[in-house]
Structures are given as C-alpha cells and as structure tokens.
Design a protein around this motif. Sequence first.
Motif, PDB file in Angstrom:
ATOM      1  N   GLU A 215       0.835  -1.200   0.000  1.00 50.97           N
ATOM      2  CA  GLU A 215       0.000   0.000   0.000  1.00 50.97           C
ATOM      3  C   GLU A 215       0.876   1.259   0.000  1.00 50.97           C
ATOM      4  OE1 GLU A 215      -3.765   0.103   1.744  1.00 50.97           O
ATOM      5  OE2 GLU A 215      -2.986   1.246   3.428  1.00 50.97           O
ATOM      6  N   VAL A 216       1.847   1.252   0.907  1.00 51.31           N
ATOM      7  CA  VAL A 216       2.742   2.401   1.029  1.00 51.31           C
ATOM      8  C   VAL A 216       3.534   2.571  -0.271  1.00 51.31           C
ATOM      9  CG1 VAL A 216       4.795   3.175   2.278  1.00 51.31           C
ATOM     10  CG2 VAL A 216       2.834   2.295   3.524  1.00 51.31           C
ATOM     11  N   ASN A 217       3.975   1.439  -0.808  1.00 48.33           N
ATOM     12  CA  ASN A 217       4.712   1.455  -2.069  1.00 48.33           C
ATOM     13  C   ASN A 217       3.877   2.057  -3.195  1.00 48.33           C
ATOM     14  OD1 ASN A 217       7.177   0.882  -3.049  1.00 48.33           O
ATOM     15  ND2 ASN A 217       6.960  -1.339  -2.958  1.00 48.33           N
ATOM     16  N   ALA A 218       2.583   1.687  -3.203  1.00 48.78           N
ATOM     17  CA  ALA A 218       1.708   2.111  -4.305  1.00 48.78           C
ATOM     18  C   ALA A 218       1.291   3.568  -4.175  1.00 48.78           C
ATOM     19  CB  ALA A 218       0.469   1.218  -4.343  1.00 48.78           C
ATOM     20  N   ILE A 219       1.116   4.059  -2.944  1.00 47.16           N
ATOM     21  CA  ILE A 219       0.549   5.401  -2.790  1.00 47.16           C
ATOM     22  C   ILE A 219       1.579   6.470  -2.453  1.00 47.16           C
ATOM     23  CG2 ILE A 219      -1.263   6.755  -1.646  1.00 47.16           C
ATOM     24  CD1 ILE A 219      -2.595   4.284  -0.711  1.00 47.16           C
ATOM     25  N   CYS A 220       2.590   6.113  -1.661  1.00 42.01           N
ATOM     26  CA  CYS A 220       3.375   7.171  -0.998  1.00 42.01           C
ATOM     27  C   CYS A 220       4.646   7.582  -1.748  1.00 42.01           C
ATOM     28  CB  CYS A 220       3.753   6.718   0.405  1.00 42.01           C
ATOM     29  SG  CYS A 220       2.305   6.359   1.402  1.00 42.01           S
ATOM     30  N   ASP A 221       4.968   8.891  -1.593  1.00 50.17           N
ATOM     31  CA  ASP A 221       6.209   9.409  -2.165  1.00 50.17           C
ATOM     32  C   ASP A 221       7.371   9.140  -1.205  1.00 50.17           C
ATOM     33  OD1 ASP A 221       4.666  10.777  -4.163  1.00 50.17           O
ATOM     34  OD2 ASP A 221       4.186  12.279  -2.631  1.00 50.17           O
ATOM     35  N   TYR A 222       7.028   9.052   0.071  1.00 48.26           N
ATOM     36  CA  TYR A 222       8.066   9.000   1.102  1.00 48.26           C
ATOM     37  C   TYR A 222       7.572   8.085   2.221  1.00 48.26           C
ATOM     38  CZ  TYR A 222      11.988  11.119   3.654  1.00 48.26           C
ATOM     39  OH  TYR A 222      13.171  11.345   4.291  1.00 48.26           O
ATOM     40  N   HIS A 239      14.714   4.465  -2.563  1.00 45.97           N
ATOM     41  CA  HIS A 239      15.988   4.647  -1.869  1.00 45.97           C
ATOM     42  C   HIS A 239      16.140   3.687  -0.704  1.00 45.97           C
ATOM     43  CE1 HIS A 239      16.755   8.953  -3.454  1.00 45.97           C
ATOM     44  NE2 HIS A 239      17.137   8.011  -4.294  1.00 45.97           N
ATOM     45  N   LEU A 240      15.014   3.430  -0.006  1.00 47.07           N
ATOM     46  CA  LEU A 240      15.097   2.491   1.116  1.00 47.07           C
ATOM     47  C   LEU A 240      15.555   1.130   0.616  1.00 47.07           C
ATOM     48  CD1 LEU A 240      11.925   3.305   3.218  1.00 47.07           C
ATOM     49  CD2 LEU A 240      14.281   3.488   3.972  1.00 47.07           C
ATOM     50  N   SER A 241      14.980   0.719  -0.509  1.00 45.41           N
ATOM     51  CA  SER A 241      15.358  -0.585  -1.060  1.00 45.41           C
ATOM     52  C   SER A 241      16.835  -0.611  -1.424  1.00 45.41           C
ATOM     53  CB  SER A 241      14.539  -0.910  -2.304  1.00 45.41           C
ATOM     54  OG  SER A 241      13.188  -0.827  -2.008  1.00 45.41           O
ATOM     55  N   GLU A 242      17.333   0.503  -1.977  1.00 46.93           N
ATOM     56  CA  GLU A 242      18.751   0.546  -2.372  1.00 46.93           C
ATOM     57  C   GLU A 242      19.669   0.600  -1.156  1.00 46.93           C
ATOM     58  OE1 GLU A 242      19.340   3.883  -4.952  1.00 46.93           O
ATOM     59  OE2 GLU A 242      17.953   3.048  -6.429  1.00 46.93           O
ATOM     60  N   ASP A 243      19.314   1.500  -0.202  1.00 47.71           N
ATOM     61  CA  ASP A 243      20.219   1.759   0.917  1.00 47.71           C
ATOM     62  C   ASP A 243      20.423   0.577   1.839  1.00 47.71           C
ATOM     63  OD1 ASP A 243      20.505   4.194  -0.040  1.00 47.71           O
ATOM     64  OD2 ASP A 243      19.451   5.264   1.549  1.00 47.71           O
ATOM     65  N   PHE A 244      19.373  -0.213   2.026  1.00 47.28           N
ATOM     66  CA  PHE A 244      19.494  -1.295   2.992  1.00 47.28           C
ATOM     67  C   PHE A 244      19.970  -2.592   2.360  1.00 47.28           C
ATOM     68  CE2 PHE A 244      17.201   1.768   5.275  1.00 47.28           C
ATOM     69  CZ  PHE A 244      17.677   1.618   6.566  1.00 47.28           C
ATOM     70  N   SER A 245      20.273  -2.484   1.102  1.00 43.70           N
ATOM     71  CA  SER A 245      20.693  -3.680   0.405  1.00 43.70           C
ATOM     72  C   SER A 245      22.217  -3.757   0.388  1.00 43.70           C
ATOM     73  CB  SER A 245      20.126  -3.603  -1.007  1.00 43.70           C
ATOM     74  OG  SER A 245      20.832  -4.418  -1.850  1.00 43.70           O
ATOM     75  N   ASP A 246      22.785  -4.871   0.853  1.00 44.61           N
ATOM     76  CA  ASP A 246      24.229  -5.039   0.660  1.00 44.61           C
ATOM     77  C   ASP A 246      24.452  -6.130  -0.387  1.00 44.61           C
ATOM     78  OD1 ASP A 246      23.391  -7.167   2.076  1.00 44.61           O
ATOM     79  OD2 ASP A 246      24.698  -6.859   3.803  1.00 44.61           O
ATOM     80  N   SER A 318      16.758  -5.448  -6.989  1.00 42.44           N
ATOM     81  CA  SER A 318      17.202  -4.917  -5.686  1.00 42.44           C
ATOM     82  C   SER A 318      16.349  -5.481  -4.568  1.00 42.44           C
ATOM     83  CB  SER A 318      17.090  -3.403  -5.687  1.00 42.44           C
ATOM     84  OG  SER A 318      18.086  -2.877  -6.494  1.00 42.44           O
ATOM     85  N   LEU A 319      16.815  -5.251  -3.357  1.00 46.59           N
ATOM     86  CA  LEU A 319      16.047  -5.666  -2.173  1.00 46.59           C
ATOM     87  C   LEU A 319      14.677  -5.004  -2.215  1.00 46.59           C
ATOM     88  CD1 LEU A 319      17.341  -7.226   0.293  1.00 46.59           C
ATOM     89  CD2 LEU A 319      17.316  -5.035   1.451  1.00 46.59           C
ATOM     90  N   SER A 320      13.636  -5.746  -1.953  1.00 47.20           N
ATOM     91  CA  SER A 320      12.304  -5.141  -1.979  1.00 47.20           C
ATOM     92  C   SER A 320      12.047  -4.419  -0.658  1.00 47.20           C
ATOM     93  CB  SER A 320      11.255  -6.230  -2.164  1.00 47.20           C
ATOM     94  OG  SER A 320      11.202  -7.003  -1.001  1.00 47.20           O
ATOM     95  N   LEU A 321      11.012  -3.596  -0.653  1.00 46.38           N
ATOM     96  CA  LEU A 321      10.655  -2.893   0.577  1.00 46.38           C
ATOM     97  C   LEU A 321      10.286  -3.910   1.670  1.00 46.38           C
ATOM     98  CD1 LEU A 321      10.500  -0.035   1.597  1.00 46.38           C
ATOM     99  CD2 LEU A 321       8.152   0.076   0.847  1.00 46.38           C
ATOM    100  N   GLU A 322       9.745  -5.052   1.250  1.00 47.53           N
ATOM    101  CA  GLU A 322       9.428  -6.126   2.202  1.00 47.53           C
ATOM    102  C   GLU A 322      10.704  -6.575   2.928  1.00 47.53           C
ATOM    103  OE1 GLU A 322       7.726  -5.928  -0.505  1.00 47.53           O
ATOM    104  OE2 GLU A 322       5.698  -6.694  -0.185  1.00 47.53           O
ATOM    105  N   ASP A 323      11.782  -6.760   2.134  1.00 51.89           N
ATOM    106  CA  ASP A 323      13.047  -7.210   2.738  1.00 51.89           C
ATOM    107  C   ASP A 323      13.572  -6.155   3.706  1.00 51.89           C
ATOM    108  OD1 ASP A 323      13.028  -9.494   1.140  1.00 51.89           O
ATOM    109  OD2 ASP A 323      13.971  -8.424  -0.513  1.00 51.89           O
ATOM    110  N   VAL A 324      13.423  -4.864   3.323  1.00 47.71           N
ATOM    111  CA  VAL A 324      13.895  -3.767   4.180  1.00 47.71           C
ATOM    112  C   VAL A 324      13.130  -3.800   5.503  1.00 47.71           C
ATOM    113  CG1 VAL A 324      14.045  -1.255   4.424  1.00 47.71           C
ATOM    114  CG2 VAL A 324      14.483  -2.310   2.211  1.00 47.71           C
TER     115      VAL A 324
END
Length: 378
Positions: A215-222, A239-246, A318-324
């Motif tokens: 939901e957050v992914n679909a609607i939100c900018d931040y 960015h969250l998906s990128e930043d938390f991915s090693d 990349s890491l999904s928001l779920e993974d983050v």
Amino acid sequence: MNFLKTERFRECIKIRQEAYFMIEVKNLVKDYGKYHAVKDISFSVPDGQIVGLLGPNGAGKSTTMNIMTGYISATSGEVKVGGYDILEQPIQAKKLIGYLPEIPPLYEDMTVAEYLNFICDLKGIRKKTEKESSIDEVTEAVKISDMKGRLIKNLSKGYKQRVGLAQALIGNPPLLILDEPTVGLDPNQIIEIRALIKSLGQKHTIILSSHILSEVNAICDYVLIIDKGTLVAEDTPEHLSEDFSDTDNINMSVKGSSEQIEEVLKVSEYIRDYKIIDEKDGIVDVQAKTATKEDIRDNLFFEFAEEKLPIIKMERESLSLEDVFLKLTGQDVEEVESEAKKASEQIEKQGHHGFSFKRKKKADSKGTEQTEKEEEDK
Ligand SMILES: Nc1ncnc2c1ncn2[C@@H]1O[C@H](COP(=O)(O)OP(=O)(O)OP(=O)(O)O)[C@@H](O)[C@H]1O
C-alpha cells in the motif's frame, strides 16, 4: 534601509521556511505509565507530499497521529502544523488538518448529508450556501454525490470509509491525516480507496499510516518506518530498497547444463550464493545473490562467455521494501498482515460500535488517559 537586514525580512524567511514544511514533529515522546509507546520521534513533511507511516501493529503509528492532530497530548516534544504549534495555537493548527481516525467517527443513524452538515457546524461553516457548496464539493471528490440521502448504517464499509474521508475534507484542509484508511475493506474497496487517496494527493499533503508495504509502495512518495516507538528509517521507497541492500539478486537463464553453470558460479568472486530454479531444453534458470551491491552483470557476462555458455536472459533485482521492513523490524510481512487481519476481524465481530478494549479506553479517556499498564498495576 537594507531590507535584507530587517526584522520583517527575518520574519518572512521564517514564515517561508515554516510553511515549506506542512508538519514538523520534533522529539516526540509518549509514555503510557511506565510504557514508552513513542520514543523521541522527529520528522518533517514538505508541502504536497504523500507520506506513509509504516510499522507493525503496536509500533506507535496511531499514537503519533493522535498527537499530531491534537487528540492526545505528548509526554514531551513538539508538533507544528503550517508553522502553528498544535498545543499553543490549536485553533489555527487544527484548521489545517482533516483527520480520518482508524475507526471513522460516523453517526450511523444520520444520512450522509445530515452528517456532513453536522461536520460543517463543528468546523465553523455556518452559512447555508457555504455548507451546501462544501458538501457538494466533498461528496463529489470522494464520489458519493448520489448517496447523500442514504442512511450511513445502510452503506457498505467502502462507502462508509468514503464518508469518513468526506468529513476530513470539509473545510478544504491542506493536510490530511489518515489512520489505516484501508483496514477492514475488501480487495476491490481497497483499490478504490487507494486510487482516491492518490487523487486527493494532488491537492493535499497526506500522511497515512499503514502496516501494508504494498500500500505504502503504491501510494506514498516517502516512507517513515516506525518500530517499537522509534523511527528506524525514512526515505523514498526506492531509496530504502537501495540503501538497505548489501546484495542484489540476479535472475539468469543460461544455455548449458546445470553442472557447467554451477562450475562457473561456484568459483565466481562476484556470487555469494545461488540456486538452480529450473532446467529445461538445455536452458538453466538460476537465481544468484551477489557478493557486493555493485552491478556485476558485465563481469558475469565475461565469465560465462569464457566458458562458451551463452546468457539468454539476465535481470538485476534490488532488495524489496518487504526485505527492508524485515531487516529493520525483524518481523515477517505476512505475519504482520495476518495479525492485522485477525485484529480487524475481531473489531468486525464486536460490531461497528464495538471498539476494542484499547480503543474504548482511548475514546473514554477524554484527556485523563488511564493506561492499560496502570490498570494492570492496580
Ligand atoms: N491508552 C493506552 N494505554 C496504554 N497503552 C496504550 C494506549 N494506547 C496505545 N497503547 C500502546 O502503545 C503502543 C502503540 O500503540 P498504537 O496504537 O500507537 O500502535 P499502532 O502502530 O497504531 O498499532 P495498531 O495498528 O495496532 O493500532 C501499543 O503497544 C499499545 O498497546
């Protein structure tokens, strides 16, 4: 006189800076007795954004929203809406907010028009013509114009939620605060309400809470991720998906046998781990985890080319928001969502007015917030 050095100029700058942030939350703390529900949360939301407050059940989302709207007070910290302090200038600040609590505050025995008329009274819209145009506007915005004469109790849950949104929109507040706006709705209603919120985002700054990542992914900018009362991360979903991915996932289809392909992968310094997904007609599908965050597709191309194994398809994921979310909160998304489903079914069973124990206490508290903890301590 040099205008740039005047008091007036400093005042203008202050107004501009404060107005840039529709809402500023600084060092917010909320204790219920000895229990720390919100622990030093700070964030600012610029004008015109749709921001998601994301967190598992009990993370502190509703508490934070209730403080932001002035419904309950904070133990310490500060909330400014459009530059106005919610405690010191509550009338100016609250005028800027449209609030949809998790359970919409509807009077079920009223018709939609009667109810919205009542909300106009509460919000200080008194002139008959102004009321009519305001009700027309909001019912049109949430697409319930033809429901105005219907009793609220006869509406579906999705339509009740629209009425809840309509009451938040009365008075055209620039900031909408929506607490779990899709909870308890069926999949079709969820899609409709999400689309509606997205369209409202063109004219309003919106803060919504949700435990649903998609939901957050679909609607939100931040996104602001809250866990156990603490803000653990904030950024755009991408960015969250990128930043938390090693590491990245690489999905490949390679022509050859699985033995040949495994030989390359086993010795490749770029691959940490891999899994053969399928092998059919001389083509092997592989999912590999990279050893670094770098894009290593070129290197893999040359390694496989050296062994004369053509790569037919290669995708980087990349890491999904779920993974983050899992990484930050240690909670499985499916687990959180099924818990939330159970909780909303529980509310449903208790009937529409059957607030849960926690909610009832909140509703009853009227400023003298007695806590469950305190109750237990007695
Ligand atoms: N009046 C209260 N007295 C005692 N504890 C409370 C009270 N209100 C909330 N809490 C506790 O504070 C914590 C944060 O609750 P809050 O409702 O803000 O969480 P949430 O993230 O909105 O979760 P949910 O989606 O389940 O509502 C929870 O552990 C909750 O039990």
